[in-house]
Write a protein that holds these residues in place. Structure first.
Motif, mmCIF file in Angstrom:
data_model
loop_
_atom_site.group_PDB
_atom_site.id
_atom_site.type_symbol
_atom_site.label_atom_id
_atom_site.label_comp_id
_atom_site.label_asym_id
_atom_site.label_seq_id
_atom_site.Cartn_x
_atom_site.Cartn_y
_atom_site.Cartn_z
ATOM 1 N N VAL A 255 60.641 28.047 -54.814
ATOM 2 C CA VAL A 255 60.767 26.628 -54.487
ATOM 3 C C VAL A 255 60.092 26.397 -53.137
ATOM 4 O O VAL A 255 60.416 27.058 -52.149
ATOM 5 N N ASN A 256 59.146 25.476 -53.077
ATOM 6 C CA ASN A 256 58.459 25.141 -51.813
ATOM 7 C C ASN A 256 57.851 26.391 -51.163
ATOM 8 O O ASN A 256 58.413 26.980 -50.249
ATOM 9 N N ASP A 257 56.703 26.802 -51.654
ATOM 10 C CA ASP A 257 56.047 27.992 -51.105
ATOM 11 C C ASP A 257 55.853 27.887 -49.592
ATOM 12 O O ASP A 257 56.072 28.843 -48.847
ATOM 13 N N ASP A 258 55.407 26.741 -49.146
ATOM 14 C CA ASP A 258 55.224 26.524 -47.702
ATOM 15 C C ASP A 258 56.443 25.793 -47.168
ATOM 16 O O ASP A 258 56.593 24.581 -47.350
ATOM 17 N N CYS A 259 57.357 26.527 -46.538
ATOM 18 C CA CYS A 259 58.585 25.929 -46.029
ATOM 19 C C CYS A 259 58.244 25.071 -44.810
ATOM 20 O O CYS A 259 57.820 25.580 -43.778
ATOM 21 N N SER A 260 58.396 23.769 -44.929
ATOM 22 C CA SER A 260 58.029 22.841 -43.865
ATOM 23 C C SER A 260 59.155 22.721 -42.842
ATOM 24 O O SER A 260 60.263 23.200 -43.070
ATOM 25 N N PRO A 261 58.877 22.047 -41.666
ATOM 26 C CA PRO A 261 59.931 21.844 -40.663
ATOM 27 C C PRO A 261 61.125 21.076 -41.200
ATOM 28 O O PRO A 261 62.207 21.152 -40.650
ATOM 29 N N SER A 262 60.923 20.329 -42.317
ATOM 30 C CA SER A 262 62.048 19.569 -42.863
ATOM 31 C C SER A 262 62.970 20.444 -43.698
ATOM 32 O O SER A 262 64.007 19.995 -44.143
ATOM 33 N N SER A 263 62.551 21.728 -43.918
ATOM 34 C CA SER A 263 63.399 22.631 -44.692
ATOM 35 C C SER A 263 64.545 23.126 -43.817
ATOM 36 O O SER A 263 64.459 23.159 -42.591
ATOM 37 N N CYS A 264 65.623 23.536 -44.497
ATOM 38 C CA CYS A 264 66.785 24.037 -43.766
ATOM 39 C C CYS A 264 67.118 25.437 -44.249
ATOM 40 O O CYS A 264 66.756 25.835 -45.360
ATOM 41 N N LEU A 265 67.824 26.170 -43.437
ATOM 42 C CA LEU A 265 68.201 27.549 -43.753
ATOM 43 C C LEU A 265 69.653 27.547 -44.193
ATOM 44 O O LEU A 265 70.530 27.021 -43.501
ATOM 45 N N VAL A 266 69.907 28.132 -45.383
ATOM 46 C CA VAL A 266 71.265 28.156 -45.922
ATOM 47 C C VAL A 266 71.685 29.602 -46.149
ATOM 48 O O VAL A 266 70.855 30.509 -46.232
ATOM 49 N N THR A 267 72.992 29.806 -46.234
ATOM 50 C CA THR A 267 73.533 31.147 -46.492
ATOM 51 C C THR A 267 73.346 31.498 -47.958
ATOM 52 O O THR A 267 72.961 30.663 -48.776
ATOM 53 N N GLU A 268 73.654 32.745 -48.303
ATOM 54 C CA GLU A 268 73.680 33.149 -49.708
ATOM 55 C C GLU A 268 74.843 32.443 -50.409
ATOM 56 O O GLU A 268 75.816 32.048 -49.775
ATOM 57 N N TRP A 269 74.709 32.312 -51.714
ATOM 58 C CA TRP A 269 75.790 31.698 -52.479
ATOM 59 C C TRP A 269 77.051 32.554 -52.398
ATOM 60 O O TRP A 269 76.981 33.779 -52.435
ATOM 61 N N GLY A 270 78.195 31.914 -52.306
ATOM 62 C CA GLY A 270 79.465 32.624 -52.347
ATOM 63 C C GLY A 270 79.810 33.048 -53.768
ATOM 64 O O GLY A 270 79.061 32.794 -54.714
ATOM 65 N N GLU A 271 80.959 33.697 -53.924
ATOM 66 C CA GLU A 271 81.387 34.140 -55.247
ATOM 67 C C GLU A 271 81.768 32.926 -56.093
ATOM 68 O O GLU A 271 82.209 31.895 -55.591
ATOM 69 N N TRP A 272 81.595 33.083 -57.386
ATOM 70 C CA TRP A 272 81.996 32.020 -58.306
ATOM 71 C C TRP A 272 83.517 31.900 -58.317
ATOM 72 O O TRP A 272 84.231 32.901 -58.296
ATOM 73 N N ASP A 273 84.009 30.651 -58.350
ATOM 74 C CA ASP A 273 85.439 30.426 -58.561
ATOM 75 C C ASP A 273 85.794 30.833 -59.986
ATOM 76 O O ASP A 273 84.925 31.030 -60.842
#
Length: 791
Positions: free
Chosen positions: A533-551
């Protein structure tokens, strides 16, 4: 015991009328004499003479069979083809029949006595009688509800024709003769498909819209020593629980306790609602096997809600008298009563039948409140159809003649050939590659390969086939696993795990059918693939953690939803809002739900309508009777529906009275008129409208007697002129008082064409001066009578 019926008398299209003979009588028919081996021996006439004259042989409780010529013609067209149908209304089945077409007044002693010719539609159902070729009879002695054949009308001049029918019924009681032993070899595999046709369109009377369903189907392939249910017998506790509660648990327990008498247990899931189009929900099916000792098939399913009504097959014999296996069985099903509840409607209160009664088919004359009631006693429209189709044969077969391509596929697949048996005198090309499988899923399909016959060196030696078939399944499904482990289609891919850059996505499927031998399925239920997704990560991109465990899955059984979350570690550097998903939801599949029956009281009567007239609502309720320990019951306990009582009365509504008109006479007695309009006519018994016109007398002055001389006319003309001048001075005074008026408007149309109406005209202020008084500058209105002549 045979039932003989001279059913139809149909004339040539020249004269006479259709005659229906509804009398049905019984006769005891002896076995076919051994010395009657050919038609010339008069066996046909012996059959027709066997019909007794009188009703002394009528069997107790017999209703009737019916014979119908398509279109119900009163006359036949010589040489035309007609479809003739035999069907049973009560009892539900018949096993054997004989149908002959005779010219009126003839008894079949000579060949010219027979009228027209029959044509067989389905060789599984009917065949020409060996010792009487003009007659049609059954091909195998199995239970049927209907038979169809074609009849080609005789040439012109043949006169009236009698269609003589005799049929051997399967009454609502235990059969006197035991089922025949099966002589077939090897085994056969079948697929049974259940098509529920119980819908409001086909069965509109009292159809239960909210709770209609078919219970879980339960049955077995079994030997003749075990009967699941049969007409004229009493139900077991397992059948009773299916019939009254829709629960197959006890029935399955009873079947499995029979040990070697049963080969396969047949099960299908319940269907809510009872009917849906096939493009919305596929018809349920199940597979089972039969062999020489366990060649019978039975099943049942409850139509709910109902007192104790079911449909099903009982001891359907899949073994033929030619020592083969029946290719296909198609049966339309009508409901039968288990004899444990006295209810007569779908939602009748529970009322146990004491003592318990025998199983019997429902009829259209059972009770006037029955949803299947027909005062004319017609046949009940079938509520379901079952199709039993052979899909494979295994082992050495006594009858090795294949019926169609599917049989060729099944028979070739039974075991691989160890060596090529192609004769040396047959020269072939190489086999072509196998074609693509006809199935793209894990359902069974077939594929084909071909070769060409280049030369046949010895014409006396036949060359084998040039086409070869074998069973197959779609990609990802192995042939050997197909008969045991069935997988669902893949669920759609999940979103990519990363909102920017490279990540992974996954999809799942679940096991639709576990192996019969108890082994686990080896097919994978989950697969993943990379995604970006979005090969060129622009300044508008954000950094997120890994997904947590499924409920945990929201459902404890069946299909549910599960949820997982992640957090934003670093927002976009340009201050914009992070667009990455932080919550993800997807479907999850838990083990199959085991239905816990909800024991509910019958519905109460509907309450009174909430209004005394017009549109309102009414409710009904029922109570939960099953213990709480069995689990939560999600059935509705209260229902509401709209109700409509007679419309509320609405009285007539009138407008206000108009002003009185001018006097209708300039001298002497006249009358004044005023009127009002009807704004709403009375409805639904409301009060009628009062008068719309009122009159009262008026007198201006006494009229002079006799004619008027010229001096008098001049005097009156001068008086009128003075009055107009005075009126003009008054209007000028109004202007001096601060108002300037517009001229009088034209008179509006008369309110009536005759009988006295009124007209109005208006004068409105054109200009108001600053010193004008409010009362001195108001609009004026004049009213006068019009169309006073009588209607």
């Amino acid at each position: 015991t045979y039932i003989f019926l001279t059913i139809l008398k149909i004339s040539e299209n020249r004269a006479a009328v259709l005659l229906l003979l509804t009398g049905c009588v019984c006769a005891s028919v002896p076995e076919e004499p051994a010395d009657r081996a050919t038609p010339s021996d008069g066996y046909c006439s012996w059959i027709t003479r066997a019909q007794p004259h009188g009703a002394g042989g009528r069997r107790e409780g017999f209703s009737e069979f019916r014979l119908r010529v398509e279109g119900d013609p009163e006359h036949y067209q010589p040489g035309s083809t007609y479809r003739v149908t035999l069907y049973a209304t009560n009892p539900a089945y018949f096993r054997g029949f004989t149908l002959i077409a005779l010219k009126e007044g003839h008894n079949g002693d000579q060949e010219e006595d027979y009228a027209g010719n029959f044509q067989i539609i389905d060789e599984e159902d009917a065949q020409f009688m060996t010792n009487c070729p003009p007659a049609v009879t059954e091909s195998t002695p199995r239970r049927r509800t209907r038979i169809q054949v074609f009849w080609i009308a005789p040439p012109s001049g043949s006169g009236c024709v009698l269609l003589n029918l005799s049929c051997k019924p399967q009454y609502g009681e235990t059969t006197d003769k035991p089922l025949l032993d099966c002589c077939a070899c090897g085994t056969a595999k079948y697929r049974v498909t259940f098509y529920g046709n119980w819908s409001e369109k086909l069965h509109p009377k009292d159809y239960p819209r909210r709770a209609n369903h078919w219970s879980a189907l339960i049955g077995a392939s079994h030997s003749k020593n075990y009967i699941l249910w049969e007409y004229g017998g009493y139900v077991s506790e397992g059948v009773k629980q299916v019939a009254e509660l829709g629960s197959p648990v006890k029935m399955e327990e009873e079947i499995r306790q029979k040990g070697d008498e049963v080969l396969t247990v047949i099960k299908m899931k319940a269907q809510w609602p009872a009917w849906q189009p096939l493009n919305v929900r596929a018809a349920p099916s199940a597979e089972f096997s039969v062999d020489r000792t366990r060649h019978l098939m039975s099943f049942l399913t409850m139509l709910g809600p109902s007192p104790d009504w079911n449909v099903g097959l009982s001891s359907e014999d899949l073994c033929t008298k030619e020592c083969g296996w029946v290719q296909k069985v198609v049966q339309d099903l009508i409901p039968w009563d288990a004899g444990t509840d006295n209810g007569v409607t779908y939602e009748s209160p529970n009322k146990p039948t004491t003592p318990q009664e025998k199983i019997r088919p429902l009829t259209s004359l059972d009770h006037p409140q029955s949803p299947f009631y027909d005062p004319e006693g017609g046949a009940i429209t079938p509520v379901a159809r079952v199709v039993v189709e052979r899909i494979a044969r295994k082992g050495e077969q006594c009858n090795i003649v294949p019926d169609n391509v599917d049989d060729i596929v099944a028979d070739i697949a039974q075991e691989e050939k160890e060596e090529d048996d192609t004769p040396e005198t047959c020269i072939y090309s190489n086999w072509s590659p196998w074609s693509a499988c006809s199935s793209s899923t894990c359902e069974k399909g077939k594929r084909m390969r071909q070769r060409m016959l280049k030369a046949q060196l010895d014409l006396s030696v036949p060359c084998p086939h040039t086409q070869d078939f074998e069973p197959c399944m779609g990609p990802g499904c192995s042939d050997e696993d197909a008969s045991t482990c069935m997988m669902s289609e893949w669920i759609t891919w999940s979103p990519c795990s990363m909102s920017c850059g490279a990540g992974v996505r996954s999809r799942e499927r679940y096991v639709k059918q576990f192996p019969d031998d108890g082994f686990a399925c080896t097919h994978s239920t989950e697969e993943t693939e990379p995604c970006t997704v979005n090969d060129d990560c622009s300044p508008s991109s954000c950094l997120v953690t890994e997904w947590g465990e499924w409920d945990a899955c929201s459902a404890t059984c069946g299909l549910g939803m599960k949820r997982r979350e992640r957090m934003v570690k670093m927002p976009p550097s340009d201050g914009s809002i992070c667009g990455a998903e932080v919550v993800e939801v997807e479907r999850c599949m838990m083990p199959e739900c085991h239905t816990i029956p909800c024991l509910l009281s019958p519905w109460s009567d509907w309450s009174d309508c909430s209004v005394t007239c017009g549109k309102g609502t009414r409710i009904r309720q029922r109570m939960l009777k099953s213990p709480v320990e069995l689990g939560e019951c999600k059935e509705e306990l209260e229902q509401m529906e709209k109700c409509m009582l007679p419309e509320c009365p609405m009285d007539c509504v009138m407008s206000e009275w108009s002003e009185w008109s001018e006097c209708s006479k300039s001298c002497g007695k006249g009358h004044l008129i005023r009127s009002r309009m009807i704004t709403l006519e009375p409805q639904f018994g409301g009060d009628l409208c009062p008068e719309t016109t009122q009159r009262k007398t008026c007198k201006i002055k006494k009229c002079n007697q006799g004619g008027l001389n010229s001096d008098e006319r001049k005097r009156r003309k001068e008086d009128r002129k003075k009055r107009r001048n005075k009126q003009g001075r008054e209007e000028s005074a109004d202007e001096l008082a601060g108002c300037k008026m517009k001229p009088w408007s034209a008179w509006i149309d008369c309110t009536k064409l005759c009988g006295g109406g009124i007209q109005e005209r208006l004068m409105t202020a054109k200009k108001r001066y600053k010193n004008a008084q409010v009362t001195s500058c108001k609009d004026r209105k004049e009213i006068r009578a019009c169309n006073v002549h009588p209607c």
